[in-house]
Design a protein around this motif. Structure first.
Motif, short mmCIF file in Angstrom:
data_model
loop_
_atom_site.label_atom_id
_atom_site.label_comp_id
_atom_site.label_asym_id
_atom_site.label_seq_id
_atom_site.Cartn_x
_atom_site.Cartn_y
_atom_site.Cartn_z
N GLY A 17 1.04 -8.07 -0.61
CA GLY A 17 0.33 -7.64 -1.81
C GLY A 17 0.44 -8.68 -2.90
N ILE A 18 -0.68 -8.94 -3.57
CA ILE A 18 -0.72 -9.85 -4.70
C ILE A 18 -0.74 -8.99 -5.96
CG2 ILE A 18 -1.98 -11.73 -5.82
CD1 ILE A 18 -1.11 -12.38 -2.93
N TYR A 19 0.27 -9.15 -6.80
CA TYR A 19 0.41 -8.38 -8.03
C TYR A 19 0.26 -9.30 -9.22
CZ TYR A 19 2.22 -4.59 -5.18
OH TYR A 19 2.35 -3.59 -4.25
N THR A 31 8.34 2.18 -26.85
CA THR A 31 8.42 0.79 -27.32
C THR A 31 8.46 0.74 -28.84
OG1 THR A 31 6.02 0.49 -27.30
CG2 THR A 31 7.20 -0.09 -25.29
N THR A 32 9.07 -0.30 -29.34
CA THR A 32 9.10 -0.57 -30.77
C THR A 32 8.51 -1.96 -30.99
OG1 THR A 32 11.33 -1.49 -30.68
CG2 THR A 32 11.15 0.87 -31.10
N PHE A 33 8.55 -2.43 -32.22
CA PHE A 33 8.00 -3.75 -32.55
C PHE A 33 8.64 -4.82 -31.67
CE2 PHE A 33 8.05 -7.71 -35.01
CZ PHE A 33 6.68 -7.86 -35.19
N GLY A 34 7.83 -5.65 -31.06
CA GLY A 34 8.33 -6.73 -30.21
C GLY A 34 8.57 -6.33 -28.77
N GLN A 35 8.25 -5.09 -28.41
CA GLN A 35 8.45 -4.61 -27.05
C GLN A 35 7.12 -4.14 -26.46
OE1 GLN A 35 11.23 -1.39 -27.45
NE2 GLN A 35 12.99 -2.77 -27.45
N GLY A 36 7.11 -3.95 -25.14
CA GLY A 36 5.91 -3.44 -24.49
C GLY A 36 6.17 -3.04 -23.05
N ILE A 37 5.16 -2.42 -22.45
CA ILE A 37 5.22 -2.08 -21.03
C ILE A 37 4.22 -2.96 -20.28
CG2 ILE A 37 6.00 0.29 -21.39
CD1 ILE A 37 3.11 1.20 -20.94
N MET A 38 4.44 -3.13 -19.00
CA MET A 38 3.63 -4.03 -18.18
C MET A 38 2.64 -3.22 -17.34
SD MET A 38 5.05 -7.13 -15.80
CE MET A 38 6.17 -7.66 -17.06
N ARG A 39 1.39 -3.68 -17.29
CA ARG A 39 0.34 -3.09 -16.46
C ARG A 39 -0.39 -4.22 -15.75
NH1 ARG A 39 -2.14 0.37 -21.30
NH2 ARG A 39 -0.63 2.07 -21.27
N GLY A 40 -1.04 -3.88 -14.65
CA GLY A 40 -1.81 -4.91 -13.96
C GLY A 40 -2.60 -4.38 -12.78
N GLN A 41 -3.00 -5.31 -11.93
CA GLN A 41 -3.79 -5.03 -10.74
C GLN A 41 -3.10 -5.60 -9.51
OE1 GLN A 41 -6.90 -3.42 -10.61
NE2 GLN A 41 -6.43 -2.88 -12.72
N THR A 42 -3.31 -4.99 -8.37
CA THR A 42 -2.80 -5.51 -7.11
C THR A 42 -3.90 -5.44 -6.06
OG1 THR A 42 -1.08 -5.33 -5.42
CG2 THR A 42 -1.87 -3.27 -6.38
N HIS A 43 -3.81 -6.33 -5.09
CA HIS A 43 -4.74 -6.27 -3.95
C HIS A 43 -4.05 -6.81 -2.70
CE1 HIS A 43 -5.45 -10.43 -5.33
NE2 HIS A 43 -5.68 -10.69 -4.06
N LEU A 46 -5.10 -10.11 2.52
CA LEU A 46 -6.14 -10.30 3.53
C LEU A 46 -7.39 -9.44 3.29
CD1 LEU A 46 -3.94 -10.45 6.76
CD2 LEU A 46 -4.89 -12.35 5.42
N HIS A 47 -7.26 -8.45 2.43
CA HIS A 47 -8.37 -7.54 2.14
C HIS A 47 -8.48 -7.35 0.63
CE1 HIS A 47 -6.89 -6.48 6.19
NE2 HIS A 47 -8.18 -6.56 6.47
N PRO A 48 -8.98 -8.36 -0.10
CA PRO A 48 -9.01 -8.29 -1.56
C PRO A 48 -9.86 -7.15 -2.11
CG PRO A 48 -10.05 -10.31 -0.77
CD PRO A 48 -9.46 -9.62 0.42
N ASP A 49 -10.72 -6.56 -1.26
CA ASP A 49 -11.52 -5.43 -1.71
C ASP A 49 -10.67 -4.16 -1.84
OD1 ASP A 49 -11.38 -5.73 1.14
OD2 ASP A 49 -12.75 -4.03 1.32
N GLN A 50 -9.46 -4.17 -1.26
CA GLN A 50 -8.53 -3.05 -1.38
C GLN A 50 -7.60 -3.35 -2.55
OE1 GLN A 50 -6.60 -2.33 2.36
NE2 GLN A 50 -8.52 -2.37 3.49
N HIS A 51 -7.81 -2.68 -3.66
CA HIS A 51 -7.05 -2.97 -4.87
C HIS A 51 -6.65 -1.69 -5.58
CE1 HIS A 51 -10.76 -2.15 -7.09
NE2 HIS A 51 -11.35 -2.82 -6.13
N ALA A 52 -5.70 -1.82 -6.48
CA ALA A 52 -5.21 -0.68 -7.26
C ALA A 52 -4.61 -1.19 -8.57
CB ALA A 52 -4.15 0.08 -6.47
N SER A 53 -4.50 -0.28 -9.52
CA SER A 53 -3.83 -0.57 -10.78
C SER A 53 -2.36 -0.18 -10.64
CB SER A 53 -4.45 0.24 -11.91
OG SER A 53 -5.79 -0.12 -12.08
N TRP A 54 -1.50 -0.82 -11.44
CA TRP A 54 -0.09 -0.46 -11.47
C TRP A 54 0.41 -0.54 -12.90
CZ3 TRP A 54 3.13 -4.24 -13.30
CH2 TRP A 54 2.70 -5.55 -13.19
#
Length: 67
Positions: A17-19, A31-43, A46-54
């Protein structure tokens, strides 16, 4: 300087999986000032058409420019 993360994870079933996170951290409930949470995409490598959010919502990340 950015807050983006990219990694490849090899799974037990032989697939890889590529994240990739969004280029910035997002504000979250705990979260407070200077902090955050991480979001993104994965696929499937070998099958880049199969993807999801995380999202990592049970950890808080500190923005580098606020250290």
């Amino acid at each position: 300087m950015g807050e983006q993360l990219s990694m490849t994870i090899a799974w037990n079933n032989g697939t890889r999986g590529i994240y990739t996170s969004d280029p910035h951290l997002h504000d979250g409930h705990s979260t407070t000032f200077g902090q955050g949470i991480m979001r993104g995409q994965t696929h499937d490598e070998l099958h880049p058409d199969q993807h999801a959010s995380w999202e990592v919502h049970d950890r808080v990340f500190i923005r580098l420019d606020h250290m």
